[in-house]
Each structure stands twice: as C-alpha cells, then as structure tokens.
Write a protein that holds these residues in place. Structure first.
Motif, mmCIF file in Angstrom:
data_model
loop_
_atom_site.group_PDB
_atom_site.id
_atom_site.type_symbol
_atom_site.label_atom_id
_atom_site.label_comp_id
_atom_site.label_asym_id
_atom_site.label_seq_id
_atom_site.Cartn_x
_atom_site.Cartn_y
_atom_site.Cartn_z
ATOM 1 N N VAL A 146 -9.649 30.804 -28.387
ATOM 2 C CA VAL A 146 -10.108 30.603 -29.757
ATOM 3 C C VAL A 146 -11.622 30.440 -29.696
ATOM 4 O O VAL A 146 -12.131 29.506 -29.077
ATOM 5 C CB VAL A 146 -9.455 29.356 -30.392
ATOM 6 N N LEU A 147 -12.331 31.371 -30.349
ATOM 7 C CA LEU A 147 -13.786 31.353 -30.362
ATOM 8 C C LEU A 147 -14.284 30.925 -31.741
ATOM 9 O O LEU A 147 -13.835 31.463 -32.756
ATOM 10 C CB LEU A 147 -14.347 32.745 -30.043
ATOM 11 N N ASP A 149 -6.637 38.879 -32.559
ATOM 12 C CA ASP A 149 -5.308 38.453 -33.009
ATOM 13 C C ASP A 149 -5.370 37.717 -34.339
ATOM 14 O O ASP A 149 -4.436 37.763 -35.132
ATOM 15 C CB ASP A 149 -4.646 37.549 -31.965
ATOM 16 N N SER A 150 -6.457 36.983 -34.583
ATOM 17 C CA SER A 150 -6.628 36.232 -35.826
ATOM 18 C C SER A 150 -8.114 36.137 -36.107
ATOM 19 O O SER A 150 -8.925 36.004 -35.186
ATOM 20 C CB SER A 150 -6.018 34.839 -35.677
ATOM 21 N N LEU A 151 -8.462 36.183 -37.407
ATOM 22 C CA LEU A 151 -9.854 36.135 -37.811
ATOM 23 C C LEU A 151 -9.970 35.392 -39.135
ATOM 24 O O LEU A 151 -9.284 35.743 -40.103
ATOM 25 C CB LEU A 151 -10.391 37.561 -37.976
ATOM 26 N N THR A 152 -10.783 34.340 -39.174
ATOM 27 C CA THR A 152 -11.040 33.630 -40.420
ATOM 28 C C THR A 152 -12.547 33.436 -40.555
ATOM 29 O O THR A 152 -13.257 33.290 -39.558
ATOM 30 C CB THR A 152 -10.347 32.255 -40.478
ATOM 31 N N VAL A 153 -13.014 33.422 -41.790
ATOM 32 C CA VAL A 153 -14.436 33.252 -42.074
ATOM 33 C C VAL A 153 -14.588 32.272 -43.229
ATOM 34 O O VAL A 153 -13.848 32.361 -44.209
ATOM 35 C CB VAL A 153 -15.097 34.595 -42.478
ATOM 36 N N THR A 208 -13.879 32.144 -37.001
ATOM 37 C CA THR A 208 -12.958 31.747 -35.939
ATOM 38 C C THR A 208 -12.176 32.985 -35.524
ATOM 39 O O THR A 208 -11.536 33.622 -36.363
ATOM 40 C CB THR A 208 -11.999 30.639 -36.406
ATOM 41 N N ILE A 209 -12.264 33.319 -34.241
ATOM 42 C CA ILE A 209 -11.618 34.519 -33.702
ATOM 43 C C ILE A 209 -10.652 34.108 -32.604
ATOM 44 O O ILE A 209 -11.019 33.365 -31.692
ATOM 45 C CB ILE A 209 -12.659 35.488 -33.098
ATOM 46 N N VAL A 210 -9.423 34.591 -32.700
ATOM 47 C CA VAL A 210 -8.458 34.399 -31.622
ATOM 48 C C VAL A 210 -8.297 35.749 -30.945
ATOM 49 O O VAL A 210 -8.050 36.769 -31.591
ATOM 50 C CB VAL A 210 -7.097 33.899 -32.151
ATOM 51 N N THR A 211 -8.474 35.755 -29.623
ATOM 52 C CA THR A 211 -8.362 36.991 -28.852
ATOM 53 C C THR A 211 -7.686 36.681 -27.522
ATOM 54 O O THR A 211 -7.439 35.519 -27.203
ATOM 55 C CB THR A 211 -9.760 37.632 -28.648
#
Length: 171
Positions: free
Chosen positions: A12-13, A39-43, A56-59
C-alpha cells in the motif's frame, strides 16, 4: 516487466502530490508503461487550500519492483512524498462498499442477519432487495460479499483502499 504471482507481495503506497490536472494520469501512466498493475486506487484532497492530494495505491510485486515503483514516483515533479505503508510498519486499512442483495423469505432474513454480524447497515431497502453499506479491512468486505453471493448478490460498488500509519505522527 511481468510480475510472477509467486514473488508478488501486496503493498500500500501513500503518495502526496500537488492537486493539479493530469497528475493522476502521470502516475497511472507510469504503472501502465512499465507493466505494473494497480489493484486499488483512491484520491482525495487533503489540504484546506485544496493544493495537496493524497493518492493511495495498492499494487503487487517483489521488493525490488516496489522499490523501483517508489523511486520512479518520487521523480515525478508534482509528487511530494511516497510512503510504502506496508514497509513502514503497523498501519490501518479501510474500504467502503455498497452491496445490493435481492431476495425474499428466508434468504432476506439471512441477509439481514449476516449484515448485522458484519456491522453492515442497510442504506436502501425495497420489498425485494437491500443495499448494504459495509466498511472495514478489505478481507472483511471480501468475506461479506462472498456470503451475499449465496443469498442473491446483484451488484457491488467498492471505493478502494485507504491506509494510514498508526500512532500520533503524520507520515
């Protein structure tokens, strides 16, 4: 660069950026051009003057790939900071989902019972369906959705993951 499933680790970045047009396209373009998956992206806008946003980036990837992603993100001009929450230590992750379930009779009663157990709350109801709101760690949301599949799952909308380090300090 293709990432093998065996070597991939979930990360989680948290990326702090200037709130300007095109920054999200630059970041997602960086991932796309190098064959990395998001996998997931929120702003969200996080400053009072609307000048700063947090992405927030999930990779997934082996440590050396995650390090490379982090270094490439840090080189982008509007990026202030990149934190790998997974590597930094204990952190909290949450996600919100809306889950529409259709059913009558026993299936309807069971859907309500399970929603209560998962602390999902009905935000819309008809005589034939519910829309539940559920928040929590991604695995809790996944489990609730899996159980609702057996009871008449119709539709799911998910926000994506938001994460934050534990403790008093800002990261």
């Amino acid at each position: 660069m293709k990432i093998t499933q065996e070597a991939a680790e979930r990360h989680v970045l948290a990326v702090t950026v200037d709130n300007e047009p095109g920054i999200l396209a630059k970041i997602t373009g960086l991932f796309t051009a190098r064959g990395y998956n998001i996998d997931s992206l929120t702003v969200a806008d996080i400053s009072e003057d609307h000048a700063i946003s947090r992405i927030t980036i999930v990779t997934n990837g082996p440590p050396e790939v995650i390090d490379q992603i982090q270094a490439q993100l840090e080189r982008l001009v509007p990026v202030h900071r990149v934190i790998d929450l997974t590597e930094e230590g204990p952190h909290v992750e949450r996600e919100l989902a809306l889950v529409k379930v259709s059913g009558t009779g026993e299936k309807r009663v069971e859907a309500l019972r399970l929603a209560d157990i998962f602390r999902a709350r009905p935000v819309d109801t008809t005589t034939e369906s519910f829309i539940f709101e559920i928040t929590g760690p991604p695995d809790k949301v996944d489990s609730f959705i899996a159980l609702m599949r057996e009871l008449g799952l119709v539709e799911v909308g998910r926000t994506g993951i938001v994460g934050m380090m534990r403790g008093a300090e800002a990261v």
